[in-house]
Design a protein around this motif. Structure first.
Motif, PDB file in Angstrom:
ATOM      1  N   PRO A 128      -3.640   4.262   1.888  1.00 42.90           N
ATOM      2  CA  PRO A 128      -3.879   5.409   2.755  1.00 42.90           C
ATOM      3  C   PRO A 128      -5.217   5.360   3.494  1.00 42.90           C
ATOM      4  N   ASP A 129      -6.118   4.481   3.066  1.00 44.10           N
ATOM      5  CA  ASP A 129      -7.459   4.452   3.653  1.00 44.10           C
ATOM      6  C   ASP A 129      -7.811   3.065   4.168  1.00 44.10           C
ATOM      7  N   PRO A 130      -7.875   2.892   5.495  1.00 41.38           N
ATOM      8  CA  PRO A 130      -8.366   1.616   6.022  1.00 41.38           C
ATOM      9  C   PRO A 130      -9.866   1.505   5.742  1.00 41.38           C
ATOM     10  N   PRO A 131     -10.426   0.342   5.744  1.00 38.76           N
ATOM     11  CA  PRO A 131      -9.808  -0.951   6.001  1.00 38.76           C
ATOM     12  C   PRO A 131      -9.207  -1.557   4.736  1.00 38.76           C
ATOM     13  N   VAL A 132      -8.252  -2.464   4.955  1.00 45.89           N
ATOM     14  CA  VAL A 132      -7.635  -3.230   3.879  1.00 45.89           C
ATOM     15  C   VAL A 132      -7.704  -4.694   4.300  1.00 45.89           C
ATOM     16  N   THR A 133      -8.194  -5.548   3.398  1.00 44.69           N
ATOM     17  CA  THR A 133      -8.324  -6.971   3.703  1.00 44.69           C
ATOM     18  C   THR A 133      -7.339  -7.763   2.861  1.00 44.69           C
ATOM     19  N   PHE A 134      -6.534  -8.580   3.531  1.00 39.87           N
ATOM     20  CA  PHE A 134      -5.577  -9.463   2.878  1.00 39.87           C
ATOM     21  C   PHE A 134      -6.134 -10.878   2.979  1.00 39.87           C
ATOM     22  N   THR A 135      -6.229 -11.578   1.834  1.00 38.94           N
ATOM     23  CA  THR A 135      -6.798 -12.924   1.809  1.00 38.94           C
ATOM     24  C   THR A 135      -5.883 -13.857   1.031  1.00 38.94           C
ATOM     25  N   LEU A 136      -5.698 -15.050   1.564  1.00 31.39           N
ATOM     26  CA  LEU A 136      -4.963 -16.100   0.864  1.00 31.39           C
ATOM     27  C   LEU A 136      -6.013 -16.854   0.044  1.00 31.39           C
ATOM     28  N   ILE A 137      -6.167 -16.472  -1.240  1.00 33.25           N
ATOM     29  CA  ILE A 137      -7.253 -17.030  -2.052  1.00 33.25           C
ATOM     30  C   ILE A 137      -6.892 -18.383  -2.664  1.00 33.25           C
ATOM     31  N   GLN A 138      -5.612 -18.720  -2.629  1.00 33.42           N
ATOM     32  CA  GLN A 138      -5.180 -20.032  -3.117  1.00 33.42           C
ATOM     33  C   GLN A 138      -3.975 -20.458  -2.301  1.00 33.42           C
ATOM     34  N   GLY A 139      -3.910 -21.739  -1.965  1.00 33.67           N
ATOM     35  CA  GLY A 139      -2.805 -22.262  -1.172  1.00 33.67           C
ATOM     36  C   GLY A 139      -3.121 -22.191   0.309  1.00 33.67           C
ATOM     37  N   SER A 140      -2.162 -22.691   1.116  1.00 34.60           N
ATOM     38  CA  SER A 140      -2.387 -22.715   2.559  1.00 34.60           C
ATOM     39  C   SER A 140      -1.284 -22.010   3.345  1.00 34.60           C
ATOM     40  N   GLY A 141      -0.331 -21.416   2.631  1.00 30.70           N
ATOM     41  CA  GLY A 141       0.702 -20.610   3.293  1.00 30.70           C
ATOM     42  C   GLY A 141       1.702 -21.434   4.075  1.00 30.70           C
ATOM     43  N   PRO A 142       2.312 -20.848   5.048  1.00 31.21           N
ATOM     44  CA  PRO A 142       2.116 -19.482   5.518  1.00 31.21           C
ATOM     45  C   PRO A 142       2.780 -18.450   4.598  1.00 31.21           C
ATOM     46  N   VAL A 143       2.084 -17.324   4.428  1.00 31.01           N
ATOM     47  CA  VAL A 143       2.611 -16.190   3.677  1.00 31.01           C
ATOM     48  C   VAL A 143       2.730 -15.028   4.650  1.00 31.01           C
ATOM     49  N   HIS A 144       3.916 -14.432   4.700  1.00 31.72           N
ATOM     50  CA  HIS A 144       4.185 -13.312   5.596  1.00 31.72           C
ATOM     51  C   HIS A 144       4.218 -12.023   4.781  1.00 31.72           C
ATOM     52  N   LEU A 145       3.501 -11.007   5.237  1.00 27.59           N
ATOM     53  CA  LEU A 145       3.510  -9.684   4.613  1.00 27.59           C
ATOM     54  C   LEU A 145       4.205  -8.729   5.577  1.00 27.59           C
ATOM     55  N   ILE A 146       5.145  -7.950   5.033  1.00 25.26           N
ATOM     56  CA  ILE A 146       5.981  -7.081   5.865  1.00 25.26           C
ATOM     57  C   ILE A 146       5.940  -5.666   5.299  1.00 25.26           C
ATOM     58  N   GLY A 147       5.901  -4.672   6.202  1.00 28.63           N
ATOM     59  CA  GLY A 147       5.882  -3.292   5.749  1.00 28.63           C
ATOM     60  C   GLY A 147       5.953  -2.302   6.887  1.00 28.63           C
ATOM     61  N   HIS A 148       5.317  -1.133   6.677  1.00 31.21           N
ATOM     62  CA  HIS A 148       5.333  -0.020   7.634  1.00 31.21           C
ATOM     63  C   HIS A 148       3.913   0.456   7.877  1.00 31.21           C
ATOM     64  N   HIS A 149       3.640   0.807   9.119  1.00 31.91           N
ATOM     65  CA  HIS A 149       2.367   1.425   9.486  1.00 31.91           C
ATOM     66  C   HIS A 149       2.692   2.848   9.920  1.00 31.91           C
ATOM     67  N   LEU A 150       2.180   3.827   9.181  1.00 35.78           N
ATOM     68  CA  LEU A 150       2.404   5.238   9.497  1.00 35.78           C
ATOM     69  C   LEU A 150       1.163   5.806  10.174  1.00 35.78           C
ATOM     70  N   ILE A 151       1.407   6.560  11.243  1.00 33.79           N
ATOM     71  CA  ILE A 151       0.305   7.171  11.980  1.00 33.79           C
ATOM     72  C   ILE A 151       0.532   8.669  12.023  1.00 33.79           C
ATOM     73  N   GLY A 152      -0.494   9.433  11.619  1.00 38.12           N
ATOM     74  CA  GLY A 152      -0.409  10.892  11.676  1.00 38.12           C
ATOM     75  C   GLY A 152      -0.314  11.345  13.116  1.00 38.12           C
ATOM     76  N   GLY A 153       0.165  12.586  13.312  1.00 39.79           N
ATOM     77  CA  GLY A 153       0.320  13.125  14.659  1.00 39.79           C
ATOM     78  C   GLY A 153      -1.017  13.417  15.301  1.00 39.79           C
ATOM     79  N   PRO A 154      -1.049  13.501  16.637  1.00 38.23           N
ATOM     80  CA  PRO A 154      -2.284  13.866  17.327  1.00 38.23           C
ATOM     81  C   PRO A 154      -2.770  15.246  16.896  1.00 38.23           C
ATOM     82  N   VAL A 155      -4.046  15.508  17.086  1.00 42.15           N
ATOM     83  CA  VAL A 155      -4.651  16.764  16.655  1.00 42.15           C
ATOM     84  C   VAL A 155      -3.919  17.965  17.249  1.00 42.15           C
ATOM     85  N   GLU A 156      -3.497  17.889  18.516  1.00 41.30           N
ATOM     86  CA  GLU A 156      -2.807  19.015  19.136  1.00 41.30           C
ATOM     87  C   GLU A 156      -1.540  19.365  18.356  1.00 41.30           C
TER      88      GLU A 156
END
Length: 176
Positions: free
Chosen positions: A89-117
């Protein structure tokens, strides 16, 4: 109301890392902020056979930053994807490939709250709804006070022992 978008990133190469921080890039004023949900990590078809790939996440807890591995994937094995249910719920989030060379794909959802109005409009609507509900409750209380109590007492008659006995109900139907 939140908007939901597809999210994906690829970590490729030794010590590859990506930072998810939409608030640093955005000039829009959003109340409710951003939320990232990661549902799956999978190893790309170009991954080296037998190589172990470890994805680490660095994110904030309520007190401090924490680093933790969230996926271990091995090339050429049945363990080439993992289902996740990670919510950030709180950016920032850092994703690191700490072992191996990949490629590793991460898949999900980005939710954005509504504008202030939108949130201001929602606050006004909530206040109106609360006022309406309070008005309905007051009207119901007033109606109950006007009607008064609705209890009926059973008629009793004395028998020889002096105890009360309920009177038989009268039948108003005409007898034939």
């Amino acid at each position: 109301m939140a908007d939901e978008y597809f999210f994906a990133l690829t970590l490729e190469g030794a010590k590859a890392n990506e930072v998810w921080d939409p608030e640093a890039k955005s000039t829009d004023d959003y109340q409710g902020g951003h939320k990232l949900i990661i549902k799956q990590a999978l190893l790309g078809p170009d991954a080296k056979e037998g190589e172990v790939n470890v994805v680490q996440v660095e994110a904030m807890t309520w007190k401090e930053s924490i680093k933790i591995p969230v996926a271990v994937l091995k090339g050429g094995s049945a363990n080439n994807q993992v289902q996740l249910d990670l919510s950030f719920p709180d950016p920032p989030v850092t994703f690191t490939l700490i072992q191996g060379s990949g490629p590793v794909h991460l898949i999900g959802h980005h939710l954005i709250g509504g504008p202030v109005e939108e949130f201001d409009d929602m606050d006004e609507m909530e206040e109106e709804m609360i006022d309406d509900e309070e008005g309905d409750i007051k009207e119901e209380e007033d109606e109950e006070e006007d009607e008064g109590p609705k209890s009926k007492k059973a008629k009793t008659q004395n028998n020889s022992s002096g105890k009360g006995k309920a009177a038989p109900a009268k039948n108003n139907k005409a007898k034939k």
